[in-house]
Design a protein around this motif. Structure first.
Motif, short mmCIF file in Angstrom:
data_model
loop_
_atom_site.label_atom_id
_atom_site.label_comp_id
_atom_site.label_asym_id
_atom_site.label_seq_id
_atom_site.Cartn_x
_atom_site.Cartn_y
_atom_site.Cartn_z
N LEU A 1 0.82 -1.20 0.00
CA LEU A 1 0.00 0.00 0.00
C LEU A 1 0.86 1.26 0.00
O LEU A 1 0.60 2.20 -0.74
N GLU A 2 1.91 1.28 0.79
CA GLU A 2 2.77 2.47 0.84
C GLU A 2 3.54 2.65 -0.48
O GLU A 2 3.70 3.77 -0.96
N ASP A 3 3.97 1.54 -1.10
CA ASP A 3 4.61 1.62 -2.42
C ASP A 3 3.62 2.13 -3.47
O ASP A 3 3.97 2.94 -4.33
N LEU A 4 2.40 1.65 -3.40
CA LEU A 4 1.36 2.06 -4.34
C LEU A 4 1.04 3.54 -4.18
O LEU A 4 0.92 4.27 -5.17
N LEU A 5 0.92 3.99 -2.95
CA LEU A 5 0.66 5.41 -2.70
C LEU A 5 1.81 6.27 -3.20
O LEU A 5 1.59 7.31 -3.83
N ALA A 6 3.04 5.86 -2.96
CA ALA A 6 4.20 6.63 -3.43
C ALA A 6 4.17 6.75 -4.96
O ALA A 6 4.44 7.83 -5.51
N LEU A 7 3.82 5.67 -5.65
CA LEU A 7 3.71 5.71 -7.10
C LEU A 7 2.60 6.66 -7.52
O LEU A 7 2.78 7.47 -8.43
N GLU B 1 3.25 9.78 -9.87
CA GLU B 1 2.98 9.59 -11.30
C GLU B 1 1.50 9.58 -11.69
O GLU B 1 1.17 9.14 -12.79
N ALA B 2 0.62 10.05 -10.84
CA ALA B 2 -0.80 10.08 -11.19
C ALA B 2 -1.50 11.17 -10.39
O ALA B 2 -0.98 11.64 -9.38
N GLN B 3 -2.66 11.53 -10.84
CA GLN B 3 -3.49 12.50 -10.12
C GLN B 3 -4.52 11.75 -9.30
O GLN B 3 -4.96 10.66 -9.69
N PRO B 4 -4.95 12.31 -8.17
CA PRO B 4 -5.93 11.61 -7.34
C PRO B 4 -7.19 11.19 -8.11
O PRO B 4 -7.71 10.10 -7.89
N GLY B 5 -7.66 12.03 -9.01
CA GLY B 5 -8.86 11.71 -9.78
C GLY B 5 -8.70 10.52 -10.70
O GLY B 5 -9.69 9.93 -11.13
N GLU B 6 -7.46 10.14 -11.01
CA GLU B 6 -7.21 8.99 -11.88
C GLU B 6 -7.18 7.68 -11.12
O GLU B 6 -7.34 6.61 -11.72
N VAL B 7 -6.93 7.73 -9.81
CA VAL B 7 -6.60 6.51 -9.09
C VAL B 7 -7.53 6.15 -7.94
O VAL B 7 -7.35 5.11 -7.32
N GLY C 1 -4.81 9.80 2.89
CA GLY C 1 -5.49 8.96 3.88
C GLY C 1 -6.67 8.22 3.26
O GLY C 1 -6.88 7.03 3.54
N ALA C 2 -7.43 8.90 2.41
CA ALA C 2 -8.57 8.26 1.75
C ALA C 2 -8.10 7.17 0.79
O ALA C 2 -8.75 6.12 0.67
N PHE C 3 -6.97 7.38 0.12
CA PHE C 3 -6.39 6.36 -0.76
C PHE C 3 -6.08 5.10 0.03
O PHE C 3 -6.43 3.99 -0.37
N ARG C 4 -5.44 5.28 1.18
CA ARG C 4 -5.11 4.12 2.03
C ARG C 4 -6.38 3.40 2.48
O ARG C 4 -6.47 2.16 2.41
N GLU C 5 -7.36 4.15 2.95
CA GLU C 5 -8.59 3.53 3.45
C GLU C 5 -9.35 2.82 2.34
O GLU C 5 -9.91 1.74 2.57
#
Length: 172
Positions: free
Chosen positions: A17-23, A27-33, A55-59
């Motif tokens: 999850l932390e690797d995914l968030l760092a990526l 390399e992406a905008q919140p609206g894309e992911v 935080g919302a991405f993690r949850e």
């Protein structure tokens, strides 16, 4: 002759999850992911990473983990290629239809256009079949020609709904 890239889908545990968030941040905008956070409109442009969005991405990914004891309507995996986390994929009920599944994916910008999305789509087709789904749905913006070509190449029938492309493929 083109070589096929080895793509793996891995569970999104805390380290992944932390690797995914760092990526995503790099390399992406919140609206894309990720879906809109609490209080955000789906039509609001979400281009900046804030601490609440992180935080919302993690949850979101914690909620979408495979759970043998409490089935979830949407499951996410990290996409791994060449030994690195390159994006995420999801499989969810499509429009509340038990016979439909929706596939979604995003890739870090530097990993787009390398055939990864096609590999993930073939995986999603196989996974949806194991769930007795009769159709697979994919959505993208109408302004994304790379996604359009990829979906058409795989066999999705596309309909432009006014800014959004909705692709459907029947599953035998």
């Amino acid at each position: 002759m083109t070589s096929q890239m080895m793509v793996d889908l891995v569970p999104v545990d805390e380290d992944v999850l932390e690797d995914l968030l760092a990526l995503a941040v790099a390399e992406a905008q919140p609206g894309e992911v990720m879906p809109p956070t609490s209080g955000e409109s789906a039509t609001e442009p979400r281009t900046t990473w804030t601490e609440p969005r992180k935080g919302a991405f993690r949850e979101y990914h914690r909620r979408c983990r495979v759970n043998r004891h409490a089935p979830v309507h949407e499951v996410t995996w990290a996409i791994k290629a060449r030994g690195r986390i390159v994006g995420a994929a999801r499989l969810a009920l499509a429009d509340g239809d038990p016979e439909g599944r929706e596939v979604g994916l995003w890739l870090g910008e530097s990993y787009r256009g390398q055939g990864i999305s096609g590999e993930v789509a073939y995986w999603a087709i196989a996974a949806a079949r194991t769930m007795d789904a009769k159709r697979l749905v994919a959505r993208t913006t109408a302004s994304n020609p790379m996604a359009r070509r990829s979906l058409e190449r795989i066999g999705f029938e596309l309909v432009d709904t006014g800014g959004e492309l909705v692709g459907t493929i029947a599953l035998p």
